[in-house]
Design an enzyme around this catalytic site. Structure first.
Site, short mmCIF file in Angstrom:
data_model
loop_
_atom_site.label_atom_id
_atom_site.label_comp_id
_atom_site.label_asym_id
_atom_site.label_seq_id
_atom_site.Cartn_x
_atom_site.Cartn_y
_atom_site.Cartn_z
N ASP A 33 5.72 12.61 27.90
CA ASP A 33 6.92 13.44 27.97
C ASP A 33 7.01 14.03 29.37
OD1 ASP A 33 8.69 15.03 25.46
OD2 ASP A 33 8.99 15.54 27.56
N CYS A 78 18.38 11.89 22.97
CA CYS A 78 19.78 11.48 22.78
C CYS A 78 19.80 10.34 21.75
CB CYS A 78 20.39 11.02 24.10
SG CYS A 78 22.13 10.60 23.92
#
Length: 142
Positions: A33, A78
């Protein structure tokens, strides 16, 4: 017992890792991440898991190969865009997959916002249950 080796993408603070701990015999080989704040929390929650502070686009194929994983867990930020691209790639490489929309209330969690899950299996494997081209809805089971 088979222990699955997991690569956790878009790991954030480790929610998928935490859920995995109570659901399957697995070991997270690495988490990826780019969010520095989330990564600090992830390190606190899972100090023994290697954390790669980068985007997946910044990783080379060799980086993935070195991890020798069986399964990818991910919770991309997303989802509509990721879903469009992921399904196309899974179909292109002839993966078996099933999509689910699951209400947390069906699992006894007091939150009614639907969550999207997808499981996929590389050929020649198949699932132990019948799959559908349609998204499976799991609403209230309790």
């Amino acid at each position: 017992n088979i222990i699955y080796i997991i690569l956790e993408l878009y790991s954030r603070i480790g929610g998928m890792h935490y859920a995995l701990k109570s659901s399957a015999p697995a070991e997270v080989a690495a988490a990826v991440d780019v969010n520095t704040t989330a990564n600090e929390i992830y390190k606190h929650n899972f100090p023994n898991t290697p954390l790669l502070p980068k985007t997946i686009e910044g990783m080379m194929l060799q980086d993935f190969d070195k991890l020798n994983f069986d399964v990818i867990l991910m919770s991309p930020p997303c989802q509509p865009f990721t879903r469009d691209a992921l399904l196309k790639t899974l179909r292109e490489f002839d993966y078996s997959f099933q999509e689910f929309l699951i209400s947390p209330t069906s699992l006894g969690i007091p939150n009614s916002r639907l969550r999207y899950f997808l499981i996929a299996r590389r050929p020649p494997g198949s699932f132990s249950f019948p799959t559908s081209a349609e998204v499976v809805f799991c609403l209230d089971l309790f």
